[in-house]
Design a protein around this motif. Structure first.
Motif, PDB file in Angstrom:
ATOM      1  N   GLY A 164       0.820  -1.204   0.000  1.00  0.00           N
ATOM      2  CA  GLY A 164       0.000   0.000   0.000  1.00  0.00           C
ATOM      3  C   GLY A 164       0.856   1.257   0.000  1.00  0.00           C
ATOM      4  N   GLN A 165       0.344   2.293  -0.606  1.00  0.00           N
ATOM      5  CA  GLN A 165       1.079   3.547  -0.678  1.00  0.00           C
ATOM      6  C   GLN A 165       0.117   4.722  -0.576  1.00  0.00           C
ATOM      7  N   SER A 166       0.666   5.846  -0.206  1.00  0.00           N
ATOM      8  CA  SER A 166      -0.118   7.077  -0.099  1.00  0.00           C
ATOM      9  C   SER A 166       0.257   8.012  -1.241  1.00  0.00           C
ATOM     10  N   THR A 167      -0.722   8.606  -1.845  1.00  0.00           N
ATOM     11  CA  THR A 167      -0.483   9.566  -2.920  1.00  0.00           C
ATOM     12  C   THR A 167      -1.497  10.693  -2.791  1.00  0.00           C
ATOM     13  N   GLN A 168      -1.514  11.578  -3.752  1.00  0.00           N
ATOM     14  CA  GLN A 168      -2.414  12.725  -3.710  1.00  0.00           C
ATOM     15  C   GLN A 168      -3.125  12.883  -5.041  1.00  0.00           C
ATOM     16  N   LEU A 169      -4.372  13.293  -4.970  1.00  0.00           N
ATOM     17  CA  LEU A 169      -5.172  13.590  -6.156  1.00  0.00           C
ATOM     18  C   LEU A 169      -5.281  15.104  -6.296  1.00  0.00           C
ATOM     19  N   PRO A 170      -4.578  15.709  -7.285  1.00  0.00           N
ATOM     20  CA  PRO A 170      -4.647  17.172  -7.429  1.00  0.00           C
ATOM     21  C   PRO A 170      -5.882  17.597  -8.235  1.00  0.00           C
ATOM     22  N   LEU A 171      -6.708  18.406  -7.643  1.00  0.00           N
ATOM     23  CA  LEU A 171      -7.862  18.998  -8.335  1.00  0.00           C
ATOM     24  C   LEU A 171      -7.535  20.451  -8.636  1.00  0.00           C
ATOM     25  N   LYS A 172      -7.392  20.779  -9.912  1.00  0.00           N
ATOM     26  CA  LYS A 172      -6.964  22.116 -10.300  1.00  0.00           C
ATOM     27  C   LYS A 172      -8.050  23.143 -10.011  1.00  0.00           C
ATOM     28  N   VAL A 173      -7.613  24.310  -9.609  1.00  0.00           N
ATOM     29  CA  VAL A 173      -8.543  25.395  -9.340  1.00  0.00           C
ATOM     30  C   VAL A 173      -9.212  25.860 -10.623  1.00  0.00           C
ATOM     31  N   ASP A 174      -8.470  25.846 -11.716  1.00  0.00           N
ATOM     32  CA  ASP A 174      -9.009  26.295 -13.003  1.00  0.00           C
ATOM     33  C   ASP A 174      -8.632  25.280 -14.075  1.00  0.00           C
ATOM     34  N   TYR A 175      -9.537  24.341 -14.356  1.00  0.00           N
ATOM     35  CA  TYR A 175      -9.280  23.327 -15.376  1.00  0.00           C
ATOM     36  C   TYR A 175      -9.391  23.909 -16.785  1.00  0.00           C
ATOM     37  N   SER A 176     -10.175  24.947 -16.960  1.00  0.00           N
ATOM     38  CA  SER A 176     -10.430  25.467 -18.314  1.00  0.00           C
ATOM     39  C   SER A 176      -9.235  26.203 -18.895  1.00  0.00           C
TER      40      SER A 176
END
Length: 445
Positions: free
Chosen positions: A252-264
């Motif tokens: 098992g490992q830990s990672t991060q899901l980046p959600l961009k502030v401005d995808y457009s």
């Protein structure tokens, strides 16, 4: 960073791609100076000297100066962008187009073909309107008005836009970056030296040196803010459980899901700008019709005059509609480019989960809720960048049209292109543009 630029020419494939883009842009800039037959370029250029801050200056900016030159490229990429917007909106409501969009490469090619056909049809309509617009700008702009001039001008303008569309597709396939975005970027950057020179020459006459210094410092701060916005993301922690596949054990490992502030990115701004241009264009076309222009007190003329006055930079209605369209397209593009349900299913398939959130539908709802909250702040930031610089420019009486819209496009396209170049460099074990970290990706038109 300077060493990264020199490393570009050490990678044969990357070097050829960059030189190919520069060659295509050279062809594009040459085409800017090929005028439409039957138009007095000198008279049109003199007219634009006093029209730099209204809708004509805005259209000239996005065409890379082609409208001022009455070039065969005067329509620019706006018809292609407009048709792309129409098809993307129709994809969300027409099941056949939605099915095509999910068929992979073959479906994408089919939609691209529809976009090309629609672009030609839109060019014919806009080209016809442009001939009436040229006629309405005053005596001497068109040498000999008539059906022959209209047919020749529409044919030249349509051919020019189709050629630009082909150039953009060649850049996307064989060059670096997105072709249409780079063509718009090149057109805006090409007009900067002359505009800045004009501004410095007028310092002390139309506005003070202090106002110019303040504007330059404000522009630098705005560029830094745009970079932060384009790179900004909300990082959600994701934990992957230990999995056993055959005889292999994946810890098992830990990672991060980046959600961009401005995808457009710049897409929302380009889409909003291209749509908002239409009402003013149509109103000017209506005013140029002899039957309407002679009836000055008629309701149709008065309504067209209201549209022309209020649907151009500087008008309150323009900024309200512009901001509303930017917010709409920020959400619209995010909904198209990012699917929380598919992401949650993929995470569940590989044993991933967000701490405190159940896998599956609850994860999708959590991601969607988080993305909705951060997108509104990104959309409002894009609105502020697009509108406030124009207001400050007008308040300081700076005679150039170089607001936040231009900066968003320039910085956004530059970041995306640098990101793609950096990917090529890192694949060949060269350093990127930054000593620590990498440029984050951004979707481009």
């Amino acid at each position: 960073m300077f060493s990264a630029f020199t490393n570009i020419f050490k990678v044969p494939e990357l070097k050829s791609r960059v030189l190919f883009v520069l060659g295509i842009l050279l062809v594009y800039r040459i085409g800017i100076h090929i005028p439409v037959p039957g138009v007095n370029v000198d008279a049109l250029s003199n007219l634009f000297k006093n029209q730099s801050s209204n809708i004509l200056g805005f259209l000239n900016l996005f065409s890379g100066g082609a409208l001022k030159q009455s070039s065969i490229f005067a329509l620019g990429v706006m018809p292609y962008i407009s048709m792309s917007i129409i098809l993307q909106l129709l994809t969300a409501v027409i099941p056949t187009l939605e099915k095509l969009s999910k068929e992979g490469e073959m479906g994408r090619r089919k939609i691209t073909q529809y976009t090309r056909i629609g672009t030609v049809a839109l060019c014919i309509v806009q080209g016809t309107g442009t001939t009436y617009l040229l006629r309405s700008l005053g005596e001497g702009v068109v040498f000999h008005w008539g059906l022959g001039f209209q047919v020749m001008a529409v044919l030249a303008l349509t051919t020019g836009t189709v050629f630009i569309m082909w150039l953009g597709e060649q850049i996307t396939e064989y060059g670096i970056g997105n072709g249409m975005s780079i063509i718009i970027f090149a057109g805006i950057v090409a007009g900067l030296p002359s505009q800045l020179l004009q501004t410095f020459n007028m310092t002390g006459h139309e506005f003070s040196l202090f106002a110019l210094i303040f504007f330059l410092l404000f522009t630098l701060a705005l560029i830094a803010f745009i970079v932060i916005l384009q790179q900004g993301a909300r990082k959600i922690p994701v934990q992957y459980a230990t999995r056993v596949v055959g005889r292999q054990v994946f810890k098992g490992q830990s990672t991060q899901l980046p959600l961009k502030v401005d995808y457009s990115g710049v897409i929302a701004v380009i889409f909003a700008s291209s749509i908002l241009v239409f009402p003013s264009q149509i109103a000017r076309y209506i005013q140029s019709v002899p039957a309407v222009s002679t009836d000055v007190n008629g309701w149709l003329y008065n309504f067209s005059d209201f549209i022309v006055r209020n649907f151009q930079p500087g008008a309150f209605i323009y900024y309200v509609l512009y901001s509303s369209l930017i917010v709409f397209f920020c959400y619209f593009y995010t909904a198209i480019a990012f699917n929380p349900t598919d992401l949650s299913e993929n995470m569940k398939k590989y044993g991933g989960f967000i701490p405190g959130i159940r896998p599956g539908q609850p994860t999708a709802e959590f991601i969607d809720r988080t993305l909705t909250r951060i997108t509104i702040w990104g959309a409002l930031a894009v609105c502020a960048i697009a509108v406030f610089p124009e207001l400050i420019t007008r308040k300081l009486h700076i005679p150039i049209y170089f607001g936040g819209t231009s900066l968003l496009i320039i910085v956004g396209v530059a970041l995306d292109t640098m990101k793609q170049i950096e990917s090529h460099l890192l694949m060949r074990h060269y350093d990127g543009f930054m000593k620590k970290g990498r440029l984050k990706g951004r979707s481009a038109f």
